[in-house]
Design an enzyme around this catalytic site. Structure first.
Site, PDB file in Angstrom:
ATOM      1  N   PRO A   2      43.319  36.550  41.338  1.00  0.00           N
ATOM      2  CA  PRO A   2      43.167  37.835  40.491  1.00  0.00           C
ATOM      3  C   PRO A   2      41.889  37.835  39.824  1.00  0.00           C
ATOM      4  O   PRO A   2      41.107  36.903  39.484  1.00  0.00           O
ATOM      5  CB  PRO A   2      43.999  37.573  39.546  1.00  0.00           C
ATOM      6  CG  PRO A   2      45.251  36.807  40.042  1.00  0.00           C
ATOM      7  CD  PRO A   2      44.400  35.786  40.995  1.00  0.00           C
ATOM      8  N   GLU A   3      41.270  39.046  39.480  1.00  0.00           N
ATOM      9  CA  GLU A   3      40.177  39.428  39.119  1.00  0.00           C
ATOM     10  C   GLU A   3      40.333  39.145  37.488  1.00  0.00           C
ATOM     11  O   GLU A   3      41.493  38.985  36.850  1.00  0.00           O
ATOM     12  CB  GLU A   3      39.602  40.618  39.030  1.00  0.00           C
ATOM     13  CG  GLU A   3      39.658  41.155  40.660  1.00  0.00           C
ATOM     14  CD  GLU A   3      38.424  40.469  41.295  1.00  0.00           C
ATOM     15  OE1 GLU A   3      37.220  40.500  40.655  1.00  0.00           O
ATOM     16  OE2 GLU A   3      38.378  40.238  42.460  1.00  0.00           O
ATOM     17  N   LYS A  51      39.730  33.590  33.508  1.00  0.00           N
ATOM     18  CA  LYS A  51      40.798  33.533  34.428  1.00  0.00           C
ATOM     19  C   LYS A  51      42.221  32.757  34.095  1.00  0.00           C
ATOM     20  O   LYS A  51      42.987  32.455  34.810  1.00  0.00           O
ATOM     21  CB  LYS A  51      40.456  33.708  35.895  1.00  0.00           C
ATOM     22  CG  LYS A  51      39.696  34.502  36.517  1.00  0.00           C
ATOM     23  CD  LYS A  51      39.490  34.358  38.019  1.00  0.00           C
ATOM     24  CE  LYS A  51      38.424  35.507  38.728  1.00  0.00           C
ATOM     25  NZ  LYS A  51      38.095  35.064  39.864  1.00  0.00           N
ATOM     26  N   ARG A 250      34.593  33.028  50.613  1.00  0.00           N
ATOM     27  CA  ARG A 250      35.293  34.322  50.055  1.00  0.00           C
ATOM     28  C   ARG A 250      34.706  35.532  51.213  1.00  0.00           C
ATOM     29  O   ARG A 250      33.334  35.223  51.895  1.00  0.00           O
ATOM     30  CB  ARG A 250      34.861  34.666  48.807  1.00  0.00           C
ATOM     31  CG  ARG A 250      35.397  33.786  47.961  1.00  0.00           C
ATOM     32  CD  ARG A 250      37.015  33.710  47.682  1.00  0.00           C
ATOM     33  NE  ARG A 250      37.536  33.055  46.579  1.00  0.00           N
ATOM     34  CZ  ARG A 250      37.897  31.533  46.866  1.00  0.00           C
ATOM     35  NH1 ARG A 250      37.584  31.081  48.030  1.00  0.00           N
ATOM     36  NH2 ARG A 250      38.404  30.840  45.959  1.00  0.00           N
TER      37      ARG A 250
END
Length: 264
Positions: A2-3, A51, A250
């Site tokens: 998640p961002e 995060k 990524r």
């Protein structure tokens, strides 16, 4: 993963549901924490750092959690059916009228609130936290500390900036007009920091992320998850490739015309 805006919104909703209320039930379904009983304690609040989610209780205790790739927090009414299997629940916190359930949570740890820095002190400035000119200066200094590093990898490093994930990495690089493989020395670092914060702030309180400002379904991003489709600006096909190595790899999306520079 998640961002930062997703984590921020999660923390905000948990805070609204739990803060100022007394725990009627508190289950920590983790081998190290299974015998801990927090029932009867007041929830002081829920905060986020990048995060990381920090749930603070009376008596000077903080429950730290991280969503990683598959974790999530859900809020339910008492007796409401859960949307994920019960065997995935790692935390159950019940207060009058609300039940917070943390599914597939990682890095779950209960620490003295005074020692939170041990878990989040390594992070760079939090793009969704209190922000000052000093925070921006520190973020720029951290970003430029390794001028040869690829900007796409530097933006993802939570020790540099806390909150940027793969979506914002790709979108910020597009708006900067550079490929994700461009060295930091070839980028306006201050602008990169400001763009990252601007995009995260714009999406911090809404469930559907939008980095373009365009209305309508399917118009939410400039390049992210648009591989093979025409660039919104020039019509060139958006490309995709892996960036980084091993567990740090990524996916990066970019327009080869709008974002000149090194490529994979």
């Amino acid at each position: 993963m998640p961002e930062g805006d997703t984590v921020f919104l999660t923390g905000r909703r948990l805070d609204e549901a739990l803060a100022g209320r007394t725990l009627l039930r508190a289950e920590l379904r983790h081998p190290r924490l299974a015998t801990v009983d927090l029932a009867g304690r007041d929830v002081l609040g829920v905060a986020t750092a990048g995060k990381h989610i920090l749930t603070r209780f009376a008596g000077g205790l903080t429950l730290h959690s991280h969503l990683r790739m598959d974790g999530s927090w859900h809020l339910y009414r008492p007796g409401e059916r859960w949307r994920r299997p019960a065997h995935q629940a790692r935390v159950v916190l019940a207060v009058p009228e609300r039940v917070a359930v943390g599914f597939a949570l990682h890095d779950l740890e209960l620490v003295p609130t005074a020692e939170e820095a041990r878990l989040v002190g390594h992070l760079g400035p939090d793009l969704l936290g209190a922000w000052t000119a000093e925070d921006e200066a520190e973020a720029v200094a951290r970003l430029t500390a390794d001028p040869d590093r690829e900007i796409g990898l530097a933006l993802l490093d939570q020790r540099v900036l806390a909150g940027v994930g793969n979506v914002y990495k790709s979108e910020v690089c597009f708006l900067l007009g550079v490929s994700p493989w461009t060295p930091v020395s070839g980028v306006d670092a201050a602008r990169a920091v400001r763009l990252s914060r601007k995009l995260l702030l714009a999406n911090a309180t809404r469930p559907v992320r939008n980095t373009t400002g365009l209305m309508g379904r399917g118009q939410e991003s400039w390049v992210y998850e648009r591989a093979g489709r025409p660039c919104r600006r020039c019509g060139t096909r958006v490309r995709v490739a892996g960036q980084g190595a091993g567990v740090q790899e990524r996916t990066s999306y970019w327009c080869p015309r709008c974002q000149p520079g090194p490529i994979a």
